[in-house]
Design an enzyme around this catalytic site. Structure first.
Site, PDB file in Angstrom:
ATOM      1  N   GLU A  66      25.471  71.319 -41.048  1.00 13.64           N
ATOM      2  CA  GLU A  66      24.963  70.244 -40.191  1.00 13.64           C
ATOM      3  C   GLU A  66      23.512  70.467 -39.794  1.00 13.64           C
ATOM      4  O   GLU A  66      22.715  69.527 -39.743  1.00 13.64           O
ATOM      5  CB  GLU A  66      25.850  70.108 -38.955  1.00 13.64           C
ATOM      6  CG  GLU A  66      27.224  69.543 -39.237  1.00 13.64           C
ATOM      7  CD  GLU A  66      28.191  70.553 -39.805  1.00 13.64           C
ATOM      8  OE1 GLU A  66      29.233  70.146 -40.363  1.00 13.64           O
ATOM      9  OE2 GLU A  66      27.898  71.773 -39.682  1.00 13.64           O
ATOM     10  N   HIS A 106      38.237  67.589 -33.597  1.00 19.37           N
ATOM     11  CA  HIS A 106      37.997  66.324 -34.291  1.00 19.37           C
ATOM     12  C   HIS A 106      37.994  65.116 -33.356  1.00 19.37           C
ATOM     13  O   HIS A 106      37.989  63.988 -33.831  1.00 19.37           O
ATOM     14  CB  HIS A 106      39.066  66.088 -35.370  1.00 19.37           C
ATOM     15  CG  HIS A 106      39.059  67.085 -36.470  1.00 19.37           C
ATOM     16  ND1 HIS A 106      39.677  68.304 -36.364  1.00 19.37           N
ATOM     17  CD2 HIS A 106      38.502  67.050 -37.715  1.00 19.37           C
ATOM     18  CE1 HIS A 106      39.514  68.985 -37.485  1.00 19.37           C
ATOM     19  NE2 HIS A 106      38.805  68.248 -38.323  1.00 19.37           N
TER      20      HIS A 106
END
Length: 337
Positions: free
Chosen positions: A60, A129
């Site tokens: 990321e 998540h």
């Protein structure tokens, strides 16, 4: 006018901008060949080629760092972080580089990039998540933070974000991807294809960043919400019969303070709703803003409804979410105050 899911609207926004501007590039984890874990970029690589839509390593920080360099060079990258929970390795790049580039360079460079992320619960993904980290970005000067609640806004605001010359954090509520959430069920009960809010114009249009929208007019109490919680607030108003005015903030930064102020001064009461943890959530900023601007018009304490102050409970996801019952209790307290 065609009707779309939020996923289809987001995909269409990408396609419209990639067709119109060759400087728009899309990349991230699994967004190319696979089309994204939620299929928001499906078909873009086939249509525009591997140099315009491509996969990136599971890195990321590298994804956002590369996007910042591309943006400074003159491109307009749109990157997808697969889940908002994964953004933390890239947080330093977002905060220390993207958000500050215009200021550090005295305007010589800008960072016209969009960081897209699915946010919030709805898939029983637990702590890794299903987080709602919007407050971490609203604190950072130089960033704009967007949370759409329906397909029309998702497409129009994503196009506006891509055209913006500063970095935009674009948060997409997962529970709204495939249909309007009515606040009473774990999954959408009415497909966007059959819902008025699912109407999405073809081609290019924009929804301006920094402008909220009244989703339900009322005179008794103002409800400030965004994303999935807009639909929960609407359900709570219907369930309680309270004449609530529900405002969809849409953009958290810049915030439509004028709309908020006008509504609260009219109703004299306010309840703030968000899915994220209560402590230091964006609701605290909303409460402070209302208190500063509307104190002498308030007839009751400002209410705040949010997630628990605990790590995200995997098995108790639905209890963690503010539902219409909890929001309804806050509306009732506001009316009794």
């Amino acid at each position: 006018m065609p009707r779309m899911t939020m996923i289809e609207a987001i995909r269409d926004a990408h396609a419209v901008m990639m067709e119109a501007n060759p400087d728009v590039v899309v990349f991230g984890e699994d967004v190319g060949y696979f089309g994204g874990v939620f299929r928001c970029t499906a078909g873009l690589q086939e249509r525009f080629g591997k140099s315009r839509c491509f996969d990136a390593p599971i890195n990321e920080s590298g994804i956002v760092g590369a996007a910042i360099g591309m943006a400074a060079y003159g491109l307009r990258p749109v990157v997808e972080i697969q889940f908002a929970d994964y953004v933390y390795p890239a947080y330093d790049q977002i905060v220390s580089e993207a958000a500050r580039l215009r200021y550090r360079s005295a305007g010589d460079f800008t960072a016209p990039l969009v960081v897209r992320m699915p946010t919030g619960g709805g898939i029983f993904g637990g702590q890794t998540h299903s987080q709602s980290p919007e407050a971490l970005f609203t604190h950072v000067s130089g960033l704009k933070t967007v949370v759409p609640s329906n397909p029309f806004d998702a497409k129009g605001m994503l196009i506006a974000a891509i055209e913006d010359n500063d970095p935009v954090i674009f948060l997409e509520p997962k529970r709204l991807y495939n249909g309007p959430f009515d606040g009473h069920h774990e999954r959408p009960v009415t497909p966007w294809a059959k819902h008025p809010l699912g109407e999405v114009p073809e081609g290019r249009y924009t929804v301006p960043l920094g402008k909220g929208e009244v989703r339900r007019a009322g005179s008794a109490v103002t409800v400030l919400a965004y994303g999935t919680m807009v639909h929960v607030a609407l359900a709570a108003a219907e369930d309680t019969g309270i004449d609530a005015e529900v405002i969809d903030l849409r953009t958290l930064v810049p915030l439509d303070v004028e709309l908020i102020e006008a509504s609260v001064k009219k109703t004299g009461r306010c309840v703030v709703v968000h899915e994220a943890t209560i402590t230091s959530g964006f609701g605290a900023e909303l409460v402070a803003t209302v208190e500063e601007r509307c104190f002498y018009h308030l007839e009751a304490p400002i209410g705040r409804v949010g997630g628990w102050d605990t790590p995200y409970p995997h098995a108790q996801e639905w209890n963690y979410f503010p539902g219409p019952a909890r929001v309804g209790e806050a509306l009732t307290r506001a009316m009794e105050g």
